[in-house]
Design a protein around this motif. Structure first.
Motif, PDB file in Angstrom:
ATOM      1  N   SER A 103      51.728  -0.604 -25.474  1.00  0.00           N
ATOM      2  CA  SER A 103      51.779   0.688 -26.156  1.00  0.00           C
ATOM      3  C   SER A 103      50.351   1.123 -26.435  1.00  0.00           C
ATOM      4  O   SER A 103      49.457   0.298 -26.641  1.00  0.00           O
ATOM      5  N   LEU A 130      54.363   4.440 -24.510  1.00  0.00           N
ATOM      6  CA  LEU A 130      54.905   3.095 -24.316  1.00  0.00           C
ATOM      7  C   LEU A 130      55.193   2.938 -22.836  1.00  0.00           C
ATOM      8  O   LEU A 130      55.865   3.791 -22.235  1.00  0.00           O
ATOM      9  N   TYR A 150      52.649  -6.425 -25.642  1.00  0.00           N
ATOM     10  CA  TYR A 150      54.069  -6.401 -25.968  1.00  0.00           C
ATOM     11  C   TYR A 150      54.668  -7.763 -25.683  1.00  0.00           C
ATOM     12  O   TYR A 150      54.513  -8.298 -24.578  1.00  0.00           O
ATOM     13  N   ASP A 168      53.483  -3.913 -19.752  1.00  0.00           N
ATOM     14  CA  ASP A 168      54.187  -3.782 -21.021  1.00  0.00           C
ATOM     15  C   ASP A 168      53.158  -3.611 -22.127  1.00  0.00           C
ATOM     16  O   ASP A 168      52.478  -4.566 -22.513  1.00  0.00           O
ATOM     17  N   SER A 177      64.804   0.027 -21.166  1.00  0.00           N
ATOM     18  CA  SER A 177      64.107   0.956 -22.050  1.00  0.00           C
ATOM     19  C   SER A 177      64.414   2.400 -21.670  1.00  0.00           C
ATOM     20  O   SER A 177      64.712   3.236 -22.530  1.00  0.00           O
ATOM     21  N   HIS A 185      58.805  -3.534 -35.088  1.00  0.00           N
ATOM     22  CA  HIS A 185      59.099  -2.106 -34.872  1.00  0.00           C
ATOM     23  C   HIS A 185      59.669  -1.448 -36.116  1.00  0.00           C
ATOM     24  O   HIS A 185      60.452  -0.500 -36.035  1.00  0.00           O
ATOM     25  N   ARG A 240      56.664   0.237 -19.896  1.00  0.00           N
ATOM     26  CA  ARG A 240      57.430  -0.967 -19.614  1.00  0.00           C
ATOM     27  C   ARG A 240      57.602  -1.078 -18.107  1.00  0.00           C
ATOM     28  O   ARG A 240      57.742  -0.082 -17.409  1.00  0.00           O
TER      29      ARG A 240
END
Length: 379
Positions: free
Chosen positions: A253, A245, A268, A251, A102, A345, A247
């Motif tokens: 948002s 967000l 996620y 994980d 990411s 997304h 990660r």
């Protein structure tokens, strides 16, 4: 319009993508009819849950950045046309270990396209945004043009503007099949058949029910969101708390509290995991404790929120095996166009995909980069 047709184009599904396609086609002067099994702005599909994230530093791939830039312009155009706020820019924090995929992709986006951003140390993040805890040695990228979209409002607004521009909209009309032939497309509905020159399938998790080719490539998935009450509401409003967000260690948002609401926290699920054949209508809306227990990570990472959710919601979206959408004419027909498989997304990109669909239908081409989304790539 060709003699004997009910419309030039039918848009099947007037939700996230279909509402935008309907709007852009109507603005282009096309005779278009939208068919929706519920009503635009409903809370059952991919647009449900009040808000969605907008961002330009995109960890799903740098190829999306030109699309996101155009989407930003179209969001602003829709707002101006309707006189209604849809997108609030808050900035966006992308928080992940330095070597996380990411992080690497986000940095590629900002460097390749010169996106407005800052790179913060975890110490700087803790000082500027103390709402976040549990930080170690993550890389933090602040995307200046990220923010919050009012998702239900957006789909309703696009459909409203489409009708104002001349589109026909039929709500509570269930489409059972889209059948192309050499001369057009028959759209079978709960209220009888319609005949059109071309059709756009934008059924979200229901797209597979409409076409046999899509049925083998769209995986409906159940998604759960939770909302939490801030201990100090002023600290979690859009002016003080960017979208984020995370990660790596977690994980998730996180979206700020907009319009006097609560902080939204999403789990996620990595792309490609937990994909299996199921009927979108069979997805369970019952919420069990296990559905939101992972969100108790807010105790560790967002201690400014009360740890128990005040609301939990279940939504549905259509996923593909590679996590990329299916945008373009189906390999089986040059009369049926797919806006499907956005894999959790797609909302932020909805207006640009609506514009792309309109361009493909009316001009047969688009200058925007969608080669990586061609349905023909999927075997």
């Amino acid at each position: 319009m060709h003699t004997g047709l009910d419309a030039e184009v039918a848009v099947v599904g007037v939700g996230t993508m279909g509402s935008m396609a309907l709007w852009r086609l109507a603005k282009a002067g096309v005779a278009v009819i939208g068919l929706e099994r519920y009503a635009p702005g409903h809370d059952r599909g991919a647009a449900g849950g009040d808000t969605r994230i907008f961002r330009t530093a995109y960890h799903e791939g740098a190829d999306y950045v030109p699309l996101l830039r155009r989407a930003y312009d179209l969001w602003r155009a829709l707002e101006a046309e309707a006189g209604r706020e849809i997108l609030t820019i808050t900035g966006g924090l992308m928080i992940a270990p330095p070597d996380h995929p990411s992080t690497l992709t986000v940095l590629e986006c900002v460097r390749r396209f010169g996106l407005a951003h800052e790179i913060l140390s975890t110490a700087e993040l803790a000082e500027r945004y103390p709402q976040h805890a549990g930080l170690t040695n993550e890389t933090v990228v602040l995307d200046r043009y990220a923010g919050v979209l009012r998702s239900n409002v957006a789909t309703l607004t696009a459909a409203e503007r489409a009708v104002a521009a001349g589109a026909t909209l039929r709500t509570y009309t269930r489409v059972t099949e889209v059948v192309p032939d050499a001369h057009g497309v028959t759209v079978r509905t709960s209220d009888g058949d319609l005949r059109v020159a071309k059709a756009i399938v934008a059924g979200g998790p229901w797209s597979g029910q409409l076409d046999p080719w899509l049925d083998k490539r769209i995986y409906p998935r159940r998604l759960v969101s939770a909302w939490f009450l801030p201990r100090e509401p002023a600290e979690f409003g859009p002016d003080r708390f960017p979208i984020a967000l995370r990660r790596g260690a977690v994980d998730t948002s996180v979206l700020p509290a907009v319009d006097g609401g609560f902080v939204k926290v999403n789990g996620y699920t990595p792309q490609g995991e937990d994909l299996h054949r199921q009927d979108a209508d069979s997805i369970d809306y019952t919420v069990e404790a296990s559905d939101y227990q992972p969100h108790r990570l807010v105790t560790r990472f967002l201690p400014g929120l009360f740890p128990e959710p005040v609301r939990v919601g279940v939504y549905r979206d259509g996923y593909t095996a590679d996590g990329q959408s299916l945008v373009g004419w189906l390999p089986t027909s040059d009369r049926v166009l797919s806006l499907s498989g956005f894999s959790g997304h797609g909302f932020k990109l909805a207006p640009v995909f609506g514009e792309i669909a309109a361009a493909l239908v009316t001009e047969g081409r688009t200058d925007l980069p969608i080669g990586h989304l061609d349905p023909g790539r999927v075997q």
